[in-house]
Every structure is written in structure tokens, then in C-alpha cells.
Scaffold this active site. Structure first.
Site, PDB file in Angstrom:
ATOM      1  N   LYS A   1       0.837  -1.211   0.000  1.00 60.47           N
ATOM      2  CA  LYS A   1       0.000   0.000   0.000  1.00 60.47           C
ATOM      3  C   LYS A   1       0.866   1.254   0.000  1.00 60.47           C
ATOM      4  CE  LYS A   1      -1.473   1.637   4.088  1.00 60.47           C
ATOM      5  NZ  LYS A   1      -1.177   3.047   4.380  1.00 60.47           N
ATOM      6  N   ASN A   2       1.881   1.262   0.865  1.00 65.91           N
ATOM      7  CA  ASN A   2       2.659   2.490   1.022  1.00 65.91           C
ATOM      8  C   ASN A   2       3.625   2.737  -0.135  1.00 65.91           C
ATOM      9  OD1 ASN A   2       1.295   3.107   3.284  1.00 65.91           O
ATOM     10  ND2 ASN A   2       2.897   2.504   4.730  1.00 65.91           N
TER      11      ASN A   2
ATOM     12  N   CYS B   1      -3.700  13.195  13.247  1.00 60.87           N
ATOM     13  CA  CYS B   1      -4.357  11.903  13.033  1.00 60.87           C
ATOM     14  C   CYS B   1      -4.185  11.066  14.289  1.00 60.87           C
ATOM     15  CB  CYS B   1      -3.794  11.196  11.813  1.00 60.87           C
ATOM     16  SG  CYS B   1      -2.223  10.417  12.109  1.00 60.87           S
TER      17      CYS B   1
ATOM     18  N   ARG C   1       1.207  15.229  13.186  1.00 60.76           N
ATOM     19  CA  ARG C   1       2.041  14.815  12.051  1.00 60.76           C
ATOM     20  C   ARG C   1       2.236  15.994  11.104  1.00 60.76           C
ATOM     21  NH1 ARG C   1      -0.207   9.260   9.790  1.00 60.76           N
ATOM     22  NH2 ARG C   1       1.658   9.345   8.507  1.00 60.76           N
TER      23      ARG C   1
ATOM     24  N   VAL D   1       3.796  18.652   8.237  1.00 60.29           N
ATOM     25  CA  VAL D   1       4.249  18.485   6.847  1.00 60.29           C
ATOM     26  C   VAL D   1       5.271  19.577   6.505  1.00 60.29           C
ATOM     27  CG1 VAL D   1       2.237  17.246   5.962  1.00 60.29           C
ATOM     28  CG2 VAL D   1       2.194  19.742   6.039  1.00 60.29           C
TER      29      VAL D   1
ATOM     30  N   LEU E   1       8.443  19.641   6.480  1.00 63.68           N
ATOM     31  CA  LEU E   1       9.588  19.252   5.646  1.00 63.68           C
ATOM     32  C   LEU E   1       9.180  19.135   4.175  1.00 63.68           C
ATOM     33  CD1 LEU E   1      11.008  16.577   8.115  1.00 63.68           C
ATOM     34  CD2 LEU E   1      12.046  18.799   7.615  1.00 63.68           C
TER      35      LEU E   1
ATOM     36  N   ASP F   1       5.358   0.823  11.797  1.00 68.30           N
ATOM     37  CA  ASP F   1       4.105   0.200  11.348  1.00 68.30           C
ATOM     38  C   ASP F   1       3.958  -1.244  11.830  1.00 68.30           C
ATOM     39  OD1 ASP F   1       3.435   2.534  10.127  1.00 68.30           O
ATOM     40  OD2 ASP F   1       3.863   1.880   8.083  1.00 68.30           O
TER      41      ASP F   1
ATOM     42  N   ARG G   1      -8.282  -0.219   5.517  1.00 68.67           N
ATOM     43  CA  ARG G   1      -7.546   0.816   4.779  1.00 68.67           C
ATOM     44  C   ARG G   1      -6.264   0.246   4.168  1.00 68.67           C
ATOM     45  NH1 ARG G   1      -6.528   6.252   7.878  1.00 68.67           N
ATOM     46  NH2 ARG G   1      -5.311   6.386   5.980  1.00 68.67           N
TER      47      ARG G   1
HETATM   48  C1  EPZ Z   1       4.773   7.068   6.120  1.00 69.35           C
HETATM   49  O1  EPZ Z   1       4.052   8.148   6.679  1.00 69.35           O
HETATM   50  C2  EPZ Z   1       3.817   5.903   6.033  1.00 69.35           C
HETATM   51  N1  EPZ Z   1       2.706   6.264   5.171  1.00 69.35           N
HETATM   52  C3  EPZ Z   1       3.329   5.529   7.431  1.00 69.35           C
HETATM   53  O2  EPZ Z   1       2.521   4.375   7.323  1.00 69.35           O
HETATM   54  C4  EPZ Z   1       4.533   5.195   8.301  1.00 69.35           C
HETATM   55  O3  EPZ Z   1       4.097   4.960   9.618  1.00 69.35           O
HETATM   56  C5  EPZ Z   1       5.519   6.360   8.287  1.00 69.35           C
HETATM   57  O4  EPZ Z   1       5.888   6.705   6.928  1.00 69.35           O
HETATM   58  C6  EPZ Z   1       6.817   6.055   9.020  1.00 69.35           C
HETATM   59  O5  EPZ Z   1       7.428   4.938   8.463  1.00 69.35           O
HETATM   60  C7  EPZ Z   1       2.827   6.111   3.858  1.00 69.35           C
HETATM   61  O6  EPZ Z   1       3.850   5.684   3.346  1.00 69.35           O
HETATM   62  C8  EPZ Z   1       1.657   6.443   3.025  1.00 69.35           C
HETATM   63  P1  EPZ Z   1       6.978  10.401   7.948  1.00 69.35           P
HETATM   64  P2  EPZ Z   1       4.650   9.613   6.613  1.00 69.35           P
HETATM   65  O7  EPZ Z   1       6.834  11.708   7.261  1.00 69.35           O
HETATM   66  O8  EPZ Z   1       5.482   9.774   5.410  1.00 69.35           O
HETATM   67  C9  EPZ Z   1       8.031  13.604  11.260  1.00 69.35           C
HETATM   68  C10 EPZ Z   1       0.609   3.049   7.792  1.00 69.35           C
HETATM   69  O9  EPZ Z   1       0.118   2.553   8.846  1.00 69.35           O
HETATM   70  N2  EPZ Z   1       7.788  14.623  10.213  1.00 69.35           N
HETATM   71  O10 EPZ Z   1       8.062   9.501   7.472  1.00 69.35           O
HETATM   72  O11 EPZ Z   1       3.536  10.560   6.822  1.00 69.35           O
HETATM   73  C11 EPZ Z   1       6.757  12.851  11.632  1.00 69.35           C
HETATM   74  O12 EPZ Z   1       5.986  13.563  12.562  1.00 69.35           O
HETATM   75  C12 EPZ Z   1       1.151   4.454   7.761  1.00 69.35           C
HETATM   76  O13 EPZ Z   1       0.643   2.426   6.729  1.00 69.35           O
HETATM   77  C13 EPZ Z   1       8.096  15.940  10.452  1.00 69.35           C
HETATM   78  O14 EPZ Z   1       8.562  16.309  11.548  1.00 69.35           O
HETATM   79  O15 EPZ Z   1       5.589   9.632   7.886  1.00 69.35           O
HETATM   80  C14 EPZ Z   1       7.325  11.557  12.182  1.00 69.35           C
HETATM   81  O16 EPZ Z   1       7.758  11.733  13.503  1.00 69.35           O
HETATM   82  C15 EPZ Z   1       0.818   5.255   8.954  1.00 69.35           C
HETATM   83  N3  EPZ Z   1       7.858  16.868   9.465  1.00 69.35           N
HETATM   84  C16 EPZ Z   1       8.554  11.335  11.288  1.00 69.35           C
HETATM   85  O17 EPZ Z   1       8.865  12.612  10.722  1.00 69.35           O
HETATM   86  C17 EPZ Z   1       7.365  16.508   8.251  1.00 69.35           C
HETATM   87  O18 EPZ Z   1       7.194  17.390   7.393  1.00 69.35           O
HETATM   88  C18 EPZ Z   1       8.350  10.333  10.175  1.00 69.35           C
HETATM   89  O19 EPZ Z   1       7.130  10.629   9.507  1.00 69.35           O
HETATM   90  C19 EPZ Z   1       7.070  15.169   8.016  1.00 69.35           C
HETATM   91  C20 EPZ Z   1       7.294  14.244   9.012  1.00 69.35           C
END
Ligand code: EPZ
Length: 430
Positions: free
Chosen positions: A22-23, A117, A122, A124, A126, A308, A400
Site C-alpha cells: 500500500k505504502n 491523526c 504529524r 508536513v 519538511l 508500522d 484501509r
Molecule cells: C509514512 O508516513 C507511512 N505512510 C506511514 O505508514 C509510516 O508509519 C511512516 O511513513 C513512518 O514509516 C505512507 O507511506 C503512506 P513520515 P509519513 O513523514 O510519510 C516527522 C501506515 O500505517 N515529520 O516519514 O507521513 C513525523 O511527525 C502508515 O501504513 C516531520 O517532523 O511519515 C514523524 O515523527 C501510517 N515533518 C517522522 O517525521 C514533516 O514534514 C516520520 O514521519 C514530516 C514528518
């Protein structure tokens, strides 16, 4: 709403196949906006998140059709829309992955901020900083990100955040940079296999990306991307979940379509828990003869133990012979499953960003409520191990990201059925 009715305490045995990731599929679908011709994406799982993203893409003039052979055919039929509405984006954060591709291809993107969420705050930031470094003008207006750029220019960008790299942030910036003028270097890039898969997809369309899978990715911008065909990698989180289902029930499960090189961190934990593992390049078997040994886990970005899989490993720890400690290193508040596991009798204490779990010989079936995808999967696993009947409500969270979870588990001998929630089954020992 559906629920799952599970009669637990039966060792699972047999063979099961993990589906497509999915991811990996979601950012690849979003990046299809960049292509000037139709793309075919194979092995996209039939899960609710894919349906949601298809609706977002439809709003953006991109037609997504599932062909008879199962592949998704994605084609831009109208390149004028640029707005992804809150109503859809709030349902699934990965919708935010359309931002970079839209901006690069259509020069303007209006995408709802996804908001918080169930995993906690969470941000965005970055994603936005990376796109700004490519030359986008960005502002936030009434909950929407408005991004504009006549032309994106290659830049040297760091995407490292306080908890490590960002996966979808890397996807957004890498996708946008494929059409930027000049060369982009992304430092602190996410190294997850899903990023490698996205880069492979984009390169198939004519992008010039090297280094995906490493912390530094280099992208040489091209004029346009063509069409092409790509097969999504197997879902390593689903494979891990099915292996833990084998472990938690004291079973013997063979998972096909499980790529060894993507599962290292999880297999190490299962090995330390006392599971007997036999592996080949594309499948893993697990045999669990005794109660699990306690585990010490700290989740972190790839190649570490994925966040995950943290809820599922926490479920496993509830029946371990002793005290386990599970530290969440990516989403510090991802413990919504803990109070529900306690309803099965589990002994778990939260300690900051960790859960301390004192294993029990037996969990006892109860009514449970899923509140997020992986937490919901953890409840299903715990219910499979528990004595008697459990009901797992709000199973739509699990839908999902899991394709036919009850069918796959039933094939392994699980007593599990999907029911409408209006007629809740009677709970008690069976
Ligand atoms: C991806 O989410 C996955 N989703 C998530 O899977 C997964 O848990 C996560 O990566 C971590 O591996 C998809 O791939 C669609 P991140 P993502 O940005 O990209 C911080 C599931 O259950 N951060 O890598 O949204 C954030 O808060 C889902 O399948 C910032 O600080 O996660 C976290 O602590 C849920 N600023 C860390 O980075 C930002 O701009 C990693 O989050 C972005 C993120």
C-alpha cells in the site's frame, strides 16, 4: 460498519501470500500525475486507501481504472484542476503526496493540509520546505497549501526531521524534482523500500534518479515523463503482520511474497523472541513452539524495526514469558492500541514513548475497538491468541491497508468472520 468476530487460541498453520505494498502504491499513484501518457501499475492492493486516492485523483482530472488483469491504468484526462479538497485529504494523509507532482506538472497545487491523526501530531513542514527550496511559492490559506511555480529549479535540500527522515516528504520532493531544471540533491532522504520503488517507477517513465535507498538522492531534471508499466513491491508490513500472527498463536505459517531484504529488523525481533524462521529470497516461514521470549524493541526509520509493526509486536509481547519494552521512535504517541489490548487482560504500562509489557500466559476474549490501521491489526492478532470470542469493531481502519485480512487468516485456520455491527455476536468463551 463491519466488525470481525474472532474465536482465538487456535495455532495458525499453512501458507499465505502477502499482496502489493500500500505504502509503495500510494505515492506511485500520486506521481502518475507527472506522466504525459497512461501508466499501468501492477499489484496495487485492493484496499480502501487506494480507493480514496483514486477519488482524489479523479478530482484532479486523473482517471484510475482497474483492468480485468488487476493492474491499475492511470491517465490524465484533464490537466486543468489543481485542487485536492479537505473532504478527501482528511480521510487519508497520503493524499498529500499529490502536492509535489501537481506543482511540478501543472505549476499550481491547492491541497488541503491533512491535519493531525490518530498517530499524533504529524507535521508536513519538511514537505513544504523541500518544495520551497525547489523554488515554489507557498502559502497557507484557510487550511489549504497553495503552491505555485512557473519553473522548479534543482537545489540542495535536507529533509531530516526531529524523528529522522520523512517518507512521504521524500516522495513529494523527489517526484517534483524529476521535472525541475537542473540537479537536485536530497540529503537525509528516507531509505524505505517504498522510496526505492517510487524511484524505480519514475525512472521507468524517463526520470533520472540515482541513490534511492541511500540517505542522499540525486535527481537530474528532465523535460517530461512518458508512460510505462511498473509492478509494486510486496507489502513488507502485511508480511510482518502475517508472520506475527503465526508467532502469537504458536503456529507454523509460511508467507509468500515476503522479501527477506525488506524484513530484516522484524525477523531479528522474532528470532530473539524464540521463533524458528526459515527464509528464502521471496518467502519466510515461522514456527513458534513455545511462548515468546520477552522482546526489547525500538522502532526507527528503515532499515530498523518499522513503526508500522510496533502495535503488532506489542501484541506479541503481551503473551511473552517476562517483561518486554517497546519504544516508539517515530511517532511518540502511537499507542492507541494499548488500552484495547488491556481489555484482553494484557498488562501494559505506558512510560513516556515506551510501553512496558509484562507477558501473561493467556489473554481472554473481549469486545475491542480499532482506532487506526496497524493498531487495529494488532487487536486482530491479540484476539487470535486470546481464549474465547473477541469482537473487533471499527474494522474499517484495518481495511484501509489490509486486503481481505479475514480471508487470509481464515485460510490459515483462524476462526474469524466479518459481521455487520448492528447484529453484534454474543461474547463469551466458546
Ligand atoms: C509514512 O508516513 C507511512 N505512510 C506511514 O505508514 C509510516 O508509519 C511512516 O511513513 C513512518 O514509516 C505512507 O507511506 C503512506 P513520515 P509519513 O513523514 O510519510 C516527522 C501506515 O500505517 N515529520 O516519514 O507521513 C513525523 O511527525 C502508515 O501504513 C516531520 O517532523 O511519515 C514523524 O515523527 C501510517 N515533518 C517522522 O517525521 C514533516 O514534514 C516520520 O514521519 C514530516 C514528518
Amino acid at each position: 460498519m463491519d466488525l470481525l468476530r474472532i474465536t482465538g487460541d487456535t495455532p495458525l498453520t499453512g501458507t499465505v501470500t502477502a499482496g502489493g505494498s500500500k505504502n509503495a502504491a500510494l505515492p506511485i499513484m500520486a506521481a502518475s500525475i507527472l506522466a504525459t501518457e497512461p501508466v499501468l501499475i501492477e499489484r496495487v492492493p485492493e484496499v480502501v486507501d487506494v480507493t480514496t486516492l483514486s477519488a482524489v485523483l479523479a478530482q484532479l482530472g486523473v482517471e484510475v481504472k482497474r483492468q480485468d488483469d488487476g493492474a491499475l491504468r492511470i491517465e490524465t484526462v484533464d490537466s486543468s484542476p489543481t485542487r485536492a479538497d479537505y473532504e478527501l485529504v482528511r480521510r487519508m494523509r497520503a493524499s498529500f503526496c499529490v502536492l509535489g507532482p501537481l506543482l511540478a506538472r501543472r505549476r499550481r497545487a491547492v491541497v488541503s493540509l491533512p491535519g493531525g491523526c490518530n498517530l499524533g501530531d504529524r507535521p508536513v513542514d519538511l514537505h513544504l520546505a523541500g518544495l520551497a527550496a525547489l523554488g515554489a511559492k507557498l502559502r497557507i490559506d484557510r487550511g489549504y497549501v497553495i503552491a505555485e511555480a512557473d519553473e522548479l529549479r534543482g537545489a540542495d535540500i535536507s529533509l531530516l526531521g526531529p524523528h529522522g527522515a520523512t517518507v512521504t516528504g521524500t516522495a513529494n520532493v523527489m517526484s517534483a524534482a524529476t521535472l525541475a531544471r537542473g540537479t537536485t540533491i536530497i540529503r537525509g532522504a528516507a531509505r524505505e523500500p517504498e522510496i526505492v520503488d517510487l524511484a524505480d517507477f519514475l525512472n521507468t517513465l524517463g526520470a533520472r534518479i540515482v541513490g534511492a535507498g541511500e540517505a542522499t538522492i540525486e535527481i537530474v531534471g528532465v523535460e517530461h515523463l512518458n508512460g510505462g508499466t511498473h509492478r509494486v513491491i510486496p507489502d513488507r508490513i502485511e508480511a510482518a503482520t502475517l508472520l506475527i500472527a503465526g508467532a502469537i498463536t504458536g503456529g507454523n505459517v509460511h508467507v509468500k511474497n515476503a522479501r527477506l531484504e525488506h524484513l530484516g529488523g522484524v525477523l531479528d525481533v522474532l528470532d530473539r523472541a524464540g521463533a524458528e524462521l526459515s527464509v528464502s529470497a521471496n518467502s519466510v516461514s515461522i514456527l513458534m513452539q513455545n511462548r515468546p521470549r520477552p522482546i526489547q524493541v525500538t522502532t526507527c526509520p528503515y532499515p530498523g524495526v518499522p513503526t508500522d509493526v510496533q502495535p503488532q509486536l506489542t501484541a506479541l509481547a503481551t503473551i511473552a514469558e517476562g517483561r518486554s519494552e517497546i519504544v516508539e521512535g517515530v511517532f511518540p504517541d502511537r499507542f492507541m492500541h494499548v488500552p484495547e489490548l488491556k481489555r484482553l487482560g494484557a498488562r501494559i504500562e505506558r512510560a513516556g514513548h515506551a510501553a512496558v509489557v509484562d507477558g501473561l500466559r493467556r489473554l481472554v476474549g473481549a469486545e475491542l475497538m480499532a482506532s487506526d490501521l496497524r493498531g487495529g491489526a494488532a487487536l486482530v492478532l491479540a484476539a487470535l491468541a486470546a481464549e474465547g470470542v473477541s469482537l473487533v469493531r471499527r474494522i474499517y481502519h484495518v481495511d484501509r491497508g489490509h486486503e481481505q485480512i479475514e480471508r487470509k487468516l481464515a485460510r490459515l485456520g483462524a476462526q474469524i468472520e466479518r459481521c455487520r455491527d448492528q447484529q453484534p455476536a454474543k461474547v463469551g468463551s466458546s
